[in-house]
Design an enzyme around this catalytic site. Sequence first.
Site, PDB file in Angstrom:
ATOM      1  N   LYS A  39       0.805  -1.157  -0.103  1.00 14.79           N
ATOM      2  CA  LYS A  39       0.116   0.170   0.031  1.00 14.79           C
ATOM      3  C   LYS A  39       0.823   1.437  -0.203  1.00 14.79           C
ATOM      4  O   LYS A  39       0.257   2.230  -0.661  1.00 14.79           O
ATOM      5  CB  LYS A  39      -0.986   0.000   1.344  1.00 14.79           C
ATOM      6  N   GLY A  77      -1.945  -0.940  15.543  1.00 10.65           N
ATOM      7  CA  GLY A  77      -1.247  -1.155  14.175  1.00 10.65           C
ATOM      8  C   GLY A  77      -0.935   0.422  13.844  1.00 10.65           C
ATOM      9  O   GLY A  77      -1.418   1.474  14.027  1.00 10.65           O
ATOM     10  N   MET A  98      -9.750  -5.938  11.214  1.00 14.12           N
ATOM     11  CA  MET A  98      -9.949  -5.783   9.997  1.00 14.12           C
ATOM     12  C   MET A  98      -9.798  -7.143   9.348  1.00 14.12           C
ATOM     13  O   MET A  98      -9.967  -7.465   7.955  1.00 14.12           O
ATOM     14  CB  MET A  98      -8.917  -4.758   9.539  1.00 14.12           C
TER      15      MET A  98
END
Length: 264
Positions: free
Chosen positions: A66, A128, A204
Site C-alpha cells: 500500500k 497497528g 480488520m
Amino acid sequence: MMRAGVVGWPVSHSLSPLIHGAWIHGAGVNATYDLLPAETGAAFDTLVAHASDGLIQGFNVTAPWKLRALASADEATPTARRAGSANLLTFRQGRILADSTDGVGVLSALKSQAPHLSLPDARVTVLGAGGAARAATAALIDAGARVGVINRSADRARDLADALDVDLQGTDGIGDADLVLNALPVDPGLDVAVLKPEAVVMDMTYRPLHPPLLSAARRRGLTTVDGLAMLIGQARPSFAAIYGVEPPDVDVRALCLAALETAQ
C-alpha cells in the site's frame, strides 16, 4: 474488455474477486477482476508498468504494497495523501491515480454493524500503524473521533502519530476506549476484560471471520464489527472508480459467507 484485480502477497486468500465478479455479472459489464500476486517490489512495479501501458484499468492493493502503491502514482487524492497509503490505483491515459478507500470501508462497517456508536468525540484506540491503520485513523479523525495509536514498533507508531496529529497511547488507556480497532495482521492478545461494557471492538481480519479478538469480545457481550464488512465497504467505491458504474444490488456478503464456510 476491462481488466482489473487485486495485488498483494499473499493474495490467494482474497475474496475481492468474488465480490467484484458478482458485481460485474450483476451490472452486465464486459470486464474481469483477477488475483494479481506480487511477491516482491519488482513484481509489483512490473504490474504497475503493464497497467500503465493500457493492459489493466485498475487494481486494488493489499499488504504489503500500500505504501509502494502511493509512491508509484503520478497523482493522489487528498485522502490517499493524508493516509500515507493507497489501496486503489486506476490507470487513465498513461497516468496513475492513487486513492484510499480503506477509511470508507471502516466507516461503512461501523455504520452497518455498530449503528449506535457515535463517532464525534468518541475515544478510539487503533492497534497497528500500517497502511490500513493510517487510512482508518484518518477517516476516524475526519468523523470527529479522538484517536490514539498503539503499535509494537514505536518508530512506525510515532510516524503515524506525527503525520495525523494523534496521540501515542499506552495499553493502560484501552479501558476508556469507545472503539478498539485492530489493524494488525495478527491477534493483538488484548484482554477484553479491561474494556468497558459499551465498547465496540473491530478487527480488520476476515479470515477467519471471527478471529480470537472478536470471539472474546462476543463472549463478553460486546458489540463487534468484522473485517468482511470493511472489505465490502471499501470495494464499493473501488468498483465505481475502476469500471465507471456503481455496484449493483447484489448480496455479496452472503456469497462471501458461503465461501468462507466452504473453506473451513
